[in-house]
Design an enzyme around this catalytic site. Structure first.
Site, PDB file in Angstrom:
ATOM      1  N   ASN A  38      -1.372   0.370   4.941  1.00  0.00           N
ATOM      2  CA  ASN A  38      -1.510  -0.947   5.064  1.00  0.00           C
ATOM      3  C   ASN A  38      -3.232  -0.902   5.569  1.00  0.00           C
ATOM      4  O   ASN A  38      -3.565  -1.880   6.054  1.00  0.00           O
ATOM      5  CB  ASN A  38      -0.844  -1.520   6.148  1.00  0.00           C
ATOM      6  CG  ASN A  38       0.619  -1.935   5.771  1.00  0.00           C
ATOM      7  OD1 ASN A  38       0.956  -2.121   4.447  1.00  0.00           O
ATOM      8  ND2 ASN A  38       1.667  -1.647   6.804  1.00  0.00           N
TER       9      ASN A  38
ATOM     10  N   ASP B 187       1.971 -15.949  11.250  1.00  0.00           N
ATOM     11  CA  ASP B 187       1.964 -14.341  11.511  1.00  0.00           C
ATOM     12  C   ASP B 187       1.081 -13.865  10.481  1.00  0.00           C
ATOM     13  O   ASP B 187       1.637 -13.894   9.398  1.00  0.00           O
ATOM     14  CB  ASP B 187       3.157 -13.668  11.645  1.00  0.00           C
ATOM     15  CG  ASP B 187       3.230 -12.206  11.546  1.00  0.00           C
ATOM     16  OD1 ASP B 187       1.894 -11.795  11.418  1.00  0.00           O
ATOM     17  OD2 ASP B 187       4.191 -11.466  11.800  1.00  0.00           O
TER      18      ASP B 187
ATOM     19  N   HIS C 231       8.950 -11.538   8.906  1.00  0.00           N
ATOM     20  CA  HIS C 231       9.228 -10.170   9.234  1.00  0.00           C
ATOM     21  C   HIS C 231      10.533 -10.051  10.082  1.00  0.00           C
ATOM     22  O   HIS C 231      10.929 -10.954  11.009  1.00  0.00           O
ATOM     23  CB  HIS C 231       8.005  -9.596   9.969  1.00  0.00           C
ATOM     24  CG  HIS C 231       7.895  -8.182  10.551  1.00  0.00           C
ATOM     25  ND1 HIS C 231       8.005  -7.677  11.548  1.00  0.00           N
ATOM     26  CD2 HIS C 231       7.778  -7.199   9.401  1.00  0.00           C
ATOM     27  CE1 HIS C 231       7.991  -6.621  11.638  1.00  0.00           C
ATOM     28  NE2 HIS C 231       7.532  -5.903  10.365  1.00  0.00           N
TER      29      HIS C 231
ATOM     30  N   HIS D 159      -0.823  -9.362   7.401  1.00  0.00           N
ATOM     31  CA  HIS D 159      -1.396  -8.932   6.247  1.00  0.00           C
ATOM     32  C   HIS D 159      -2.473  -9.802   5.750  1.00  0.00           C
ATOM     33  O   HIS D 159      -3.082  -9.462   4.499  1.00  0.00           O
ATOM     34  CB  HIS D 159      -0.339  -9.045   5.161  1.00  0.00           C
ATOM     35  CG  HIS D 159       0.934  -7.797   5.563  1.00  0.00           C
ATOM     36  ND1 HIS D 159       0.736  -6.565   5.442  1.00  0.00           N
ATOM     37  CD2 HIS D 159       1.905  -8.135   6.438  1.00  0.00           C
ATOM     38  CE1 HIS D 159       1.738  -5.889   6.145  1.00  0.00           C
ATOM     39  NE2 HIS D 159       2.552  -6.878   6.522  1.00  0.00           N
TER      40      HIS D 159
ATOM     41  N   GLU E  63       4.773 -16.238   7.654  1.00  0.00           N
ATOM     42  CA  GLU E  63       3.817 -15.347   7.603  1.00  0.00           C
ATOM     43  C   GLU E  63       2.838 -16.021   6.809  1.00  0.00           C
ATOM     44  O   GLU E  63       3.020 -16.830   6.157  1.00  0.00           O
ATOM     45  CB  GLU E  63       4.327 -14.150   7.000  1.00  0.00           C
ATOM     46  CG  GLU E  63       5.400 -13.326   7.526  1.00  0.00           C
ATOM     47  CD  GLU E  63       5.902 -12.001   7.098  1.00  0.00           C
ATOM     48  OE1 GLU E  63       5.064 -11.506   6.360  1.00  0.00           O
ATOM     49  OE2 GLU E  63       6.709 -11.682   7.423  1.00  0.00           O
TER      50      GLU E  63
ATOM     51  N   SER F 299       4.922  -9.662   3.582  1.00  0.00           N
ATOM     52  CA  SER F 299       4.527  -8.339   3.657  1.00  0.00           C
ATOM     53  C   SER F 299       5.017  -7.562   2.498  1.00  0.00           C
ATOM     54  O   SER F 299       4.752  -6.350   2.046  1.00  0.00           O
ATOM     55  CB  SER F 299       5.100  -7.589   5.026  1.00  0.00           C
ATOM     56  OG  SER F 299       6.281  -8.011   5.135  1.00  0.00           O
TER      57      SER F 299
ATOM     58  N   LYS G 204      -3.107  -2.989  10.580  1.00  0.00           N
ATOM     59  CA  LYS G 204      -3.425  -3.065   9.041  1.00  0.00           C
ATOM     60  C   LYS G 204      -4.799  -3.067   8.671  1.00  0.00           C
ATOM     61  O   LYS G 204      -5.676  -1.792   8.794  1.00  0.00           O
ATOM     62  CB  LYS G 204      -2.838  -4.233   8.753  1.00  0.00           C
ATOM     63  CG  LYS G 204      -1.087  -3.957   8.880  1.00  0.00           C
ATOM     64  CD  LYS G 204      -0.111  -4.910   9.061  1.00  0.00           C
ATOM     65  CE  LYS G 204       1.337  -4.607   8.791  1.00  0.00           C
ATOM     66  NZ  LYS G 204       2.005  -4.099  10.272  1.00  0.00           N
TER      67      LYS G 204
END
Ligand SMILES: Cc1ncc(COP(=O)(O)O)c(C=O)c1O
Length: 392
Positions: free
Chosen positions: A49, A213, A135, A216, A185, A189, A245
């Site tokens: 990542n 969140d 997640h 990524h 998110e 992910s 990440k």
């Protein structure tokens, strides 16, 4: 009585094996760059990542070393005791300045930040609405917290709106007695797709708080890498950013307003009762924020690599378009994904097969991740290899 754990453990392990879902931890000599060495064999690594290529960056390593010279090794205590240093303060300040929030509460991992956020904020009468594909740290905290949790279909704003409206009709509690929290998110992910944040923000406005969140998306998307929310033009009440990440290190922060920051400082148990991250790490993270914000070439390089990947694979079965460095290549059954990853490994490509329960049944995949350290030629060769394995 004491045998119960043995039986349970043995039965669970056996079941995992029978389902073909057993995972293995592998020890590798070095895995934080575009190549990876295991048992003296070199592979091209498409599994990390480390999107911006900072995990092994020499300038960042120097900053961490300088941090150690300045502050020594560990923080020595939790933040409210003596673990919070001027290096932590500088990191908080830099994050606030960069992302436009008043407070940044630091955690040792994104997992603990997510859990702390839900456990400290939610009470029994509250409603928590989460995207179905959030997640594990968020879903697990949602299941264990005292609030009622409902999951909306992935990226389905209508479903989310229906759940909020249904709750408004059903709930006779006086205004202010209960709260609703919507959590999504920014970039998912395992799928690499974006949440429709502008629409979600519109639906939640005045009716719920929104937490994003952006593990990524931060560093990768938006002007100066400010992430999914900046790209969508929204400012959620709570923004979780993680440093394992794009920042090439580890740790996380919850971005919020002054009063919420004070509340988390008092009540977020993963913050209060956990040793603060080493000050040298906080020092290095401030350097990482500066690099992420100013080194646009890393994002430009990623865009070139996406283009190359898309051009080579967009007609191949299993390919999925994403506007992020996460490129799921969906194979179907877990066994097929493992076999494909194994085949590629034998040819020198390191890719991880992602299987249920991490993704849903029938959606096993290779999770191809691109980083600013890859070359176009590496991406092109991987794509050719994948194409010939799939098309025969
Ligand atoms: C979306 C998301 N949130 C949170 C986390 C947890 O972050 P950390 O690895 O810092 O614990 C991850 C980690 O994979 C993630 O993908």
């Amino acid at each position: 009585m004491t045998q119960a754990f043995n039986h349970r453990i043995a039965a669970s392990l056996e079941l995992r094996k029978q389902q073909g879902l057993q995972r293995k931890i592998v020890s590798i000599e070095k895995g934080n760059t575009s190549s990876l060495v295991r048992n003296n064999k070199e592979y091209i690594n498409f599994s990390s990542n480390d999107y911006l290529g900072l995990a092994a960056d020499k300038k960042l390593a120097k900053a961490w070393q300088k941090g150690i010279d300045l502050y020594g090794n560990g923080s020595g205590a939790s933040p409210l005791v003596t673990g919070f240093s001027s290096a932590h303060q500088a990191l908080e300040d830099r994050l606030c300045d960069w992302l436009g929030y008043s407070r940044a509460i630091l955690f040792s991992s994104g997992f603990s930040a997510n859990q702390a956020m839900l456990f400290s904020l939610l009470e029994k009468q509250d409603l928590l609405l989460q995207d179905k594909l959030n997640h594990a740290s968020l879903i697990e905290a949602g299941m264990l917290c005292p609030a009622t949790m409902k999951r909306f279909h992935h990226n389905d704003v209508n479903h989310l709106s229906m759940l909020i409206s249904g709750d408004e009709l059903a709930n006779s509690l006086p205004d202010g007695a209960m709260s609703r929290l919507v959590v999504t998110e920014g970039v998912f992910s395992m799928d690499g797709d974006l949440a429709p944040l502008a629409d979600i923000a519109e639906v939640t406005q005045q009716r719920a708080w929104l937490a994003v969140d952006d593990a990524h998306g931060i560093g990768v998307l938006g002007n100066e890498g400010q992430g999914s929310c900046h790209l969508a033009g929204i400012k959620p009440q709570l923004l979780v950013v993680t440093f394992g990440k794009a920042f090439g290190l580890s740790g996380a922060a919850i971005m919020c307003d002054e009063m919420t920051g004070e509340y988390l400082t008092q009540f977020a148990r993963h913050h209060v009762y956990s040793t603060a991250m080493p000050p040298s790490q906080a020092y290095a993270l401030t350097q990482a924020v500066n690099m992420v914000a100013t080194e646009q070439w890393r994002r430009d390089k990623l865009a070139e690599l996406y283009h190359c990947y898309d051009q080579q694979l967009n007609s191949v079965s299993g390919y999925q378009y994403t506007p992020t460095p996460i490129k799921p290549f969906v194979v179907g059954e877990a066994e097929q994904a493992v076999q494909l990853a194994e085949c590629l490994k034998q040819k020198g490509w390191w890719l991880t097969a992602i299987r249920p329960p991490t993704v849903s049944k029938g959606k096993a995949r290779l999770r191809v991740t691109l980083t600013a350290n890859h070359t176009k030629s590496q991406v092109s060769k991987l794509a050719c290899e994948l194409r010939s394995l799939i098309e025969g």
